[in-house]
Enzyme design. Structure first.
Site, PDB file in Angstrom:
ATOM      1  N   GLU A  18       0.824  -1.214   0.000  1.00  0.00           N
ATOM      2  CA  GLU A  18       0.000   0.000   0.000  1.00  0.00           C
ATOM      3  C   GLU A  18       0.857   1.263   0.000  1.00  0.00           C
ATOM      4  OE1 GLU A  18      -3.953  -1.727   2.316  1.00  0.00           O
ATOM      5  OE2 GLU A  18      -2.299  -0.950   3.513  1.00  0.00           O
ATOM      6  N   ASP A 224     -10.670  -7.512  -3.048  1.00  0.00           N
ATOM      7  CA  ASP A 224     -11.412  -8.779  -2.965  1.00  0.00           C
ATOM      8  C   ASP A 224     -12.833  -8.432  -2.549  1.00  0.00           C
ATOM      9  OD1 ASP A 224      -9.702  -8.462  -0.233  1.00  0.00           O
ATOM     10  OD2 ASP A 224     -11.706  -9.226   0.189  1.00  0.00           O
TER      11      ASP A 224
HETATM   12  N1  ADE Z   1      -8.626  -5.868   3.512  1.00  0.00           N
HETATM   13  C1  ADE Z   1      -8.666  -6.341   2.244  1.00  0.00           C
HETATM   14  N2  ADE Z   1      -9.578  -7.319   2.135  1.00  0.00           N
HETATM   15  C2  ADE Z   1     -10.126  -7.479   3.351  1.00  0.00           C
HETATM   16  C3  ADE Z   1     -11.101  -8.344   3.877  1.00  0.00           C
HETATM   17  N3  ADE Z   1     -11.702  -9.259   3.096  1.00  0.00           N
HETATM   18  N4  ADE Z   1     -11.414  -8.248   5.184  1.00  0.00           N
HETATM   19  C4  ADE Z   1     -10.807  -7.318   5.974  1.00  0.00           C
HETATM   20  N5  ADE Z   1      -9.871  -6.494   5.534  1.00  0.00           N
HETATM   21  C5  ADE Z   1      -9.533  -6.561   4.232  1.00  0.00           C
END
Ligand code: ADE
Length: 256
Positions: A18, A224
């Site tokens: 990041e 995601d």
């Molecule tokens: N950061 C990126 N994806 C995430 C997820 N599925 N749950 C919590 N933090 C995240």
């Protein structure tokens, strides 16, 4: 290190991926170590910034935000990072700018199960009306104006064939000390909070900023969709979406 009073933007990230793109573009960089975290002070597009790589989770975010404000003199703090999407209308690569943040893992276990309650409060000790923290309305207006003509680049590896171009959304972002890799939990978080994304730091950073009276904003690119394949997708998309969130941060620095 930087003196108090000057305009200086703190940029908080959790992960190496990041912070990488912002760090690559940081000029006159000086690196400091504090509380086992790396802080990089310098200039980004002519703006004085301090980049912090805090590591994951709410406590790390709170430590780093406190140091950015108290030790490094940040006059505003922005989170730049990735998140899991909660709203089924959103896709990997979309960016969510938090207009409201909630710590979804703070609350109490009652007879009917877990009830989310305002950070730092419990109904039986120090009750509080309301939940979460809102993005400052004037800042939200400046951000929307600065991004009015901004177009996100398509992902090089799209999540599905023929996927639409990524979009920027304003919406609620949830924060908790869990990575969400579960479709039932994702659906429940969306249903209960009408939230767009979930991550592990933003609302903790906002709590610290609110305590110090410093403006904050959370910018999250979706790596995601917080469901059954999120543990896999986050690795596949992390570098690319983190960069697209960081590009938005660069565009926003002048209005923070
Ligand atoms: N950061 C990126 N994806 C995430 C997820 N599925 N749950 C919590 N933090 C995240």
């Amino acid at each position: 290190m930087p003196h108090a009073g000057a305009r200086r933007i703190g940029v908080l990230c959790a992960l190496e991926q990041e912070v990488a793109y912002l760090l690559d573009n940081l000029e006159h960089a000086e690196t400091f170590d504090a509380a086992g975290m790396a802080f990089h002070a310098g200039r980004l597009d002519g703006e004085a910034v301090v980049l912090a790589k805090a590591g994951m989770g709410k406590v790390n975010a709170a430590i780093a935000a406190t140091l950015l404000i108290e030790r490094f003199g940040a006059s505003a703090v922005v989170f730049s990072g990735v998140a899991g999407g909660l709203d089924p209308a959103l896709s990997v690569g979309d960016v969510v700018i938090a207009d409201h943040v909630v710590q979804h893992d703070h609350g109490y276990e009652g007879p009917g199960g877990f009830v989310v309650y305002q950070h730092g409060h419990q109904p039986f000790f120090n009750p509080f009306d309301g939940l979460g923290l809102a993005l400052d309305a004037a800042l939200a207006g400046r951000i929307a104006a600065a991004l009015a003509d901004y177009e996100l680049s398509p992902l090089s590896v799209t999540a599905e064939a023929g996927a639409r171009a990524p979009r920027i959304h304003f919406g609620r972002v949830l924060t908790g000390d869990q990575f969400i890799n579960n479709e039932d939990v994702r659906a429940a978080l969306f249903r209960d909070f009408d939230a767009r994304a979930v991550e592990m730091e933003g609302a903790a950073m906002a709590q610290v900023c609110a305590a110090f009276g410093v403006p904050w904003v959370v910018i999250r690119a979706l790596s995601d969709l917080a469901g059954h394949s999120s543990h896999f997708d986050v690795h596949r998309f992390l570098d690319e979406v983190a960069r697209s969130g960081a590009l938005i941060v660069r565009r926003l620095l002048p209005v923070l």
